[in-house]
Design a protein around this motif. Structure first.
Motif, mmCIF file in Angstrom:
data_model
loop_
_atom_site.group_PDB
_atom_site.id
_atom_site.type_symbol
_atom_site.label_atom_id
_atom_site.label_comp_id
_atom_site.label_asym_id
_atom_site.label_seq_id
_atom_site.Cartn_x
_atom_site.Cartn_y
_atom_site.Cartn_z
ATOM 1 N N VAL A 57 54.276 78.020 43.380
ATOM 2 C CA VAL A 57 55.362 77.512 42.541
ATOM 3 C C VAL A 57 54.915 76.373 41.638
ATOM 4 C CG1 VAL A 57 57.112 78.243 44.191
ATOM 5 C CG2 VAL A 57 56.162 75.930 44.356
ATOM 6 N N GLY A 58 53.703 75.883 41.816
ATOM 7 C CA GLY A 58 53.184 74.823 40.969
ATOM 8 C C GLY A 58 51.692 74.679 41.197
ATOM 9 N N THR A 59 50.999 74.098 40.205
ATOM 10 C CA THR A 59 49.547 73.987 40.314
ATOM 11 C C THR A 59 49.049 72.655 39.767
ATOM 12 O OG1 THR A 59 48.811 74.850 38.154
ATOM 13 C CG2 THR A 59 49.466 76.483 39.825
ATOM 14 N N VAL A 60 47.848 72.296 40.219
ATOM 15 C CA VAL A 60 47.143 71.104 39.748
ATOM 16 C C VAL A 60 45.797 71.546 39.195
ATOM 17 C CG1 VAL A 60 46.183 68.857 40.375
ATOM 18 C CG2 VAL A 60 48.263 69.689 41.522
ATOM 19 N N TYR A 61 45.572 71.276 37.933
ATOM 20 C CA TYR A 61 44.292 71.588 37.289
ATOM 21 C C TYR A 61 43.261 70.539 37.669
ATOM 22 C CZ TYR A 61 40.781 72.021 33.578
ATOM 23 O OH TYR A 61 39.606 72.156 32.882
ATOM 24 N N VAL A 78 44.117 71.026 28.132
ATOM 25 C CA VAL A 78 44.962 71.386 29.281
ATOM 26 C C VAL A 78 46.431 71.116 28.962
ATOM 27 C CG1 VAL A 78 45.495 70.858 31.689
ATOM 28 C CG2 VAL A 78 43.113 71.074 30.955
ATOM 29 N N HIS A 79 46.721 70.039 28.269
ATOM 30 C CA HIS A 79 48.113 69.770 27.903
ATOM 31 C C HIS A 79 48.658 70.857 26.984
ATOM 32 C CE1 HIS A 79 47.558 65.858 29.766
ATOM 33 N NE2 HIS A 79 48.836 65.608 29.570
ATOM 34 N N ARG A 80 47.850 71.349 26.079
ATOM 35 C CA ARG A 80 48.313 72.439 25.209
ATOM 36 C C ARG A 80 48.539 73.710 26.019
ATOM 37 N NH1 ARG A 80 44.289 70.196 21.800
ATOM 38 N NH2 ARG A 80 42.832 71.912 22.222
ATOM 39 N N HIS A 85 52.041 77.764 28.482
ATOM 40 C CA HIS A 85 52.017 78.745 29.575
ATOM 41 C C HIS A 85 52.724 78.302 30.847
ATOM 42 C CE1 HIS A 85 49.215 81.364 27.395
ATOM 43 N NE2 HIS A 85 48.626 80.258 26.995
ATOM 44 N N GLY A 86 53.207 77.070 30.897
ATOM 45 C CA GLY A 86 53.978 76.649 32.057
ATOM 46 C C GLY A 86 53.166 76.248 33.272
ATOM 47 N N LEU A 87 51.884 76.161 33.142
ATOM 48 C CA LEU A 87 51.036 75.608 34.200
ATOM 49 C C LEU A 87 49.775 75.048 33.548
ATOM 50 C CD1 LEU A 87 48.293 77.549 35.000
ATOM 51 C CD2 LEU A 87 50.102 78.988 35.902
ATOM 52 N N PRO A 88 49.213 74.016 34.152
ATOM 53 C CA PRO A 88 49.539 73.371 35.414
ATOM 54 C C PRO A 88 50.683 72.373 35.261
ATOM 55 C CG PRO A 88 47.704 72.239 34.414
ATOM 56 C CD PRO A 88 48.014 73.405 33.516
ATOM 57 N N GLN A 89 51.196 71.905 36.406
ATOM 58 C CA GLN A 89 52.231 70.865 36.407
ATOM 59 C C GLN A 89 51.625 69.462 36.480
ATOM 60 O OE1 GLN A 89 52.743 73.899 38.033
ATOM 61 N NE2 GLN A 89 54.142 74.339 36.331
ATOM 62 N N ALA A 90 50.355 69.368 36.824
ATOM 63 C CA ALA A 90 49.638 68.092 36.882
ATOM 64 C C ALA A 90 48.160 68.403 36.766
ATOM 65 C CB ALA A 90 49.937 67.357 38.190
ATOM 66 N N MET A 91 47.359 67.364 36.550
ATOM 67 C CA MET A 91 45.929 67.612 36.409
ATOM 68 C C MET A 91 45.105 66.403 36.841
ATOM 69 S SD MET A 91 44.961 67.281 32.343
ATOM 70 C CE MET A 91 43.197 67.311 32.715
ATOM 71 N N ALA A 92 43.852 66.683 37.158
ATOM 72 C CA ALA A 92 42.834 65.660 37.371
ATOM 73 C C ALA A 92 41.859 65.742 36.207
ATOM 74 C CB ALA A 92 42.107 65.894 38.687
ATOM 75 N N GLY A 93 41.693 64.652 35.510
ATOM 76 C CA GLY A 93 40.770 64.606 34.387
ATOM 77 C C GLY A 93 39.409 64.087 34.812
ATOM 78 N N PRO A 113 50.371 62.542 29.839
ATOM 79 C CA PRO A 113 51.503 62.794 30.736
ATOM 80 C C PRO A 113 51.183 63.543 32.022
ATOM 81 C CG PRO A 113 52.116 63.259 28.456
ATOM 82 C CD PRO A 113 50.642 63.001 28.457
ATOM 83 N N LEU A 114 50.225 64.454 31.996
ATOM 84 C CA LEU A 114 49.953 65.272 33.178
ATOM 85 C C LEU A 114 48.879 64.700 34.092
ATOM 86 C CD1 LEU A 114 49.955 68.911 31.687
ATOM 87 C CD2 LEU A 114 51.807 67.741 32.894
ATOM 88 N N VAL A 115 48.161 63.695 33.650
ATOM 89 C CA VAL A 115 47.020 63.207 34.425
ATOM 90 C C VAL A 115 47.503 62.339 35.590
ATOM 91 C CG1 VAL A 115 44.919 61.818 34.384
ATOM 92 C CG2 VAL A 115 45.457 63.319 32.462
ATOM 93 N N ARG A 116 47.063 62.717 36.778
ATOM 94 C CA ARG A 116 47.411 61.975 37.990
ATOM 95 C C ARG A 116 46.172 61.381 38.673
ATOM 96 N NH1 ARG A 116 51.368 63.140 35.649
ATOM 97 N NH2 ARG A 116 53.196 64.300 36.402
#
Length: 301
Positions: A57-61, A78-80, A85-93, A113-116
């Protein structure tokens, strides 16, 4: 079927971006062997096809060793992808902690915004018998320049993704204690590739000591063994031992796809994880399959 947040996967477009390890010859040495089967585009449609039927239901790049001269380019790409495409919901850069631009790159990544979290694989030794706690290998967890960059994570609010073999976990424990305000997410269970009695004993002891630090999370992922089938029976000892040591509240599943596709299919891995965890209470299963990743990566579905 309980929902899954896949806490660690990759995507890449080899026509649009540069990933030296996937595009240069000869291919680098890798723990799973030949990486040439990965030299193809892997985009959201490919991921969804692999993950079909697993209730992801969700993913982390996870950063995919993009061109090191411009780590922010990968993040923008990745943000584009996520917007389209609706994924990922978060990412590690990516950030290179021992470089002079580490602080600036960390600030720039934190503004996305997506980088955690951020990853920079530290250098180390290839065998446990070569490990020396007094070492100061340039680019390692004990390297002064590397640690100087690491300290900027505390102000950024980002986590650190640690990928290192288990014999370097004493260094990781020291790092976690020296910087208690930074959450460390251990990738791939500390790489317990040696399943001999001695290998597992060394891994277990290192993980037990690491578990003493409250600011550690663990990804149950990346544990394929070349030449061996990925089965619940073969993987249960390391998975359940990690859960015993860290607790369900600090563990999360991840596919490491498409990389782990070199050793097993997505359904084999995630279905196998479900089978391994089935003996645990449902609340613990929910936590490991989705809850820990949702909390760690601040995912809102």
């Amino acid at each position: 079927m309980l929902p899954i947040i896949d806490a660690h996967h990759h995507l890449w477009d080899l026509g649009a971006n540069r990933h030296p390890w996937l595009q240069e010859d000869p291919p680098p040495a890798f723990r799973y062997g030949d990486t040439r089967p990965l030299r193809r585009n892997y985009l959201p449609a490919d991921y969804r096809r692999d993950a079909e039927g697993q209730n992801v239901v969700g993913t982390v790049y996870m950063e995919a060793e993009h061109d090191p001269t411009d780590p922010l380019r990968e993040t923008r790409w990745v943000h584009r992808i996520a917007a389209s495409h609706g994924l990922p919901q978060a990412m590690a850069g990516a950030a290179f902690l021992d470089r002079s631009d580490a602080a600036a790159v960390i600030r720039a990544q934190a503004a996305m915004p997506l980088v955690r979290s951020l990853r920079h694989k530290p250098k180390g030794v290839a065998r446990p018998q070569d490990y020396d706690p007094a070492h100061r290998i340039p680019g390692s967890l004990r390297c002064p320049a590397w640690r100087a960059g690491y300290r900027h994570l505390a102000d950024s609010g980002l986590h650190f993704e640690l990928q290192t073999p288990w014999w370097h976990l004493p260094d990781a424990l020291e790092l976690a204690r020296d910087f208690p305000g930074t959450l460390v997410v251990l990738n791939h269970l500390g790489l317990p590739a040696d399943r001999s009695a001695a290998g597992l004993a060394g891994w277990r002891d290192a993980m037990a000591r690491l578990a003493e630090a409250p600011n550690i999370r663990v990804k149950l992922s990346g544990i394929g063994v070349p030449g061996q089938a990925w089965t619940p029976d073969s993987q249960a000892p390391v998975v359940l031992e990690a859960v015993r040591l860290f607790g369900a509240e600090r563990c999360m599943v991840a596919s490491n796809f498409p990389v782990d596709g070199l050793v097993a299919g997505f359904g084999t891995i995630m279905g196998g994880m479900r089978a391994i965890l089935a003996a645990l209470p449902e609340a613990a299963q929910r936590r490991i399959l989705a809850g820990t990743a949702t909390e760690t990566y601040r995912i809102s579905l």
